[in-house]
Scaffold this motif. Structure first.
Motif, PDB file in Angstrom:
ATOM      1  N   LYS A 131       0.818  -1.227   0.000  1.00  0.00           N
ATOM      2  CA  LYS A 131       0.000   0.000   0.000  1.00  0.00           C
ATOM      3  C   LYS A 131       0.848   1.271   0.000  1.00  0.00           C
ATOM      4  N   HIS A 138      -7.712   6.235  -0.888  1.00  0.00           N
ATOM      5  CA  HIS A 138      -8.140   4.890  -1.292  1.00  0.00           C
ATOM      6  C   HIS A 138      -7.972   3.861  -0.177  1.00  0.00           C
ATOM      7  N   LEU A 139      -7.613   4.315   1.009  1.00  0.00           N
ATOM      8  CA  LEU A 139      -7.363   3.404   2.121  1.00  0.00           C
ATOM      9  C   LEU A 139      -8.581   3.260   3.019  1.00  0.00           C
ATOM     10  N   SER A 140      -8.687   2.120   3.675  1.00  0.00           N
ATOM     11  CA  SER A 140      -9.723   1.927   4.688  1.00  0.00           C
ATOM     12  C   SER A 140      -9.360   2.740   5.931  1.00  0.00           C
ATOM     13  N   LYS A 141     -10.318   2.872   6.841  1.00  0.00           N
ATOM     14  CA  LYS A 141     -10.055   3.638   8.069  1.00  0.00           C
ATOM     15  C   LYS A 141      -8.917   3.012   8.869  1.00  0.00           C
ATOM     16  N   MET A 143      -6.418   1.228   7.738  1.00  0.00           N
ATOM     17  CA  MET A 143      -5.150   1.479   7.060  1.00  0.00           C
ATOM     18  C   MET A 143      -4.712   2.924   7.251  1.00  0.00           C
ATOM     19  N   LYS A 144      -5.660   3.849   7.242  1.00  0.00           N
ATOM     20  CA  LYS A 144      -5.312   5.248   7.496  1.00  0.00           C
ATOM     21  C   LYS A 144      -4.724   5.413   8.895  1.00  0.00           C
ATOM     22  N   GLY A 168     -10.207   1.023  14.901  1.00  0.00           N
ATOM     23  CA  GLY A 168     -10.073   0.727  13.478  1.00  0.00           C
ATOM     24  C   GLY A 168      -9.008  -0.288  13.156  1.00  0.00           C
ATOM     25  N   ASP A 170      -7.118  -3.898  13.186  1.00  0.00           N
ATOM     26  CA  ASP A 170      -7.468  -5.305  13.344  1.00  0.00           C
ATOM     27  C   ASP A 170      -6.626  -5.902  14.469  1.00  0.00           C
TER      28      ASP A 170
END
Length: 248
Positions: A131, A138-141, A143-144, A168, A170
């Protein structure tokens, strides 16, 4: 290692209005190589303390020093000695992950070789290798949030101020973050960590500061807080519940 605190907050009172302070006579310190858990209910004043430390809010009274420096007397030295992970990711939509990390490294004056090795390590640690050239929009929360963490950790300041970093993330991301913070702590870095996930931080923090209605109602190790409150044998979550219920 120096015995002088990295962060010293003395008699801090402050808030959004001079007539209605949120914080009342806050005294706390974080020693080198120490991770402190700042815990409290929503609205207790945790984020307000952090905003004062970051210089985003001006104190009504009191003093804050980082490595003995105040933000007024030595803004460059003060700001360069700390790094911040906010609760909500704040990124530039048209910049890639790599550009964010590199931009932060340049701002802190990180050597190019150190930047390259650290960014690679962080990308691997948080599983963001594929990434790095993706735009943040374009990132998920989750990933942000990882990008914010990578930016904070690409520098090596004396103090990390971290506000609810697990939102947020995992389970693997949470574990990677906690393990990395332990490594930083072992290297002498200091961490002030705010989190509502008490069961997660219970075994990682050296001490805890319990904030309630803008005041510190107790602080110390889990054992010290339990002994002083007469609630030995409780988990941090159970102990917090007893303390806050009693403070209502």
């Amino acid at each position: 290692m120096s015995d002088a605190p990295v962060l010293q907050v003395t008699e801090l009172s402050g808030g959004y209005s001079l007539n209605k302070p949120v914080l009342h006579d806050i005294n706390l310190q974080v020693q080198p190589g120490e991770m402190i858990g700042l815990i409290g209910l929503n609205g207790a004043g945790k984020s307000t303390i952090m905003k004062h430390i970051l210089g985003l809010m001006s104190a009504h009274k009191g003093e804050i020093t980082v490595r003995g420096k105040t933000r007024t007397a030595d803004p460059e030295g003060y700001n360069g000695a700390l790094s911040f992970v906010p609760e909500s990711p704040l990124l530039y939509e048209e910049m890639t992950v790599r550009e964010h990390v590199e931009f932060t490294a340049r701002a802190y004056g990180v050597d190019q070789n150190d930047y390259e090795s650290r960014s690679l390590q962080l990308a691997r640690l948080f599983r963001m290798e594929d990434k790095m050239d993706t735009l943040s929009s374009h990132l998920s929360k989750g990933m942000k949030q990882k990008v914010m963490i990578m930016c904070a950790f690409v520098a090596r300041p004396a103090l990390y101020v971290i506000d609810e970093p697990f939102l947020g993330l995992d389970p693997l991301g949470i574990r990677s973050l906690l393990d990395f913070m332990l490594d930083l702590k072992k290297s002498g870095a200091s961490i002030l960590l705010s989190s509502h996930i008490l069961s997660t931080i219970e075994n990682y923090c050296d001490r805890f500061i319990v904030l309630h209605q803008g005041r510190i109602i107790t602080s110390g190790t889990l054992a010290e807080i339990a002994a002083s409150s007469g609630h030995q044998g409780l988990t941090l979550e159970q102990l917090f519940y007893e303390l806050v219920q009693g403070g209502e």
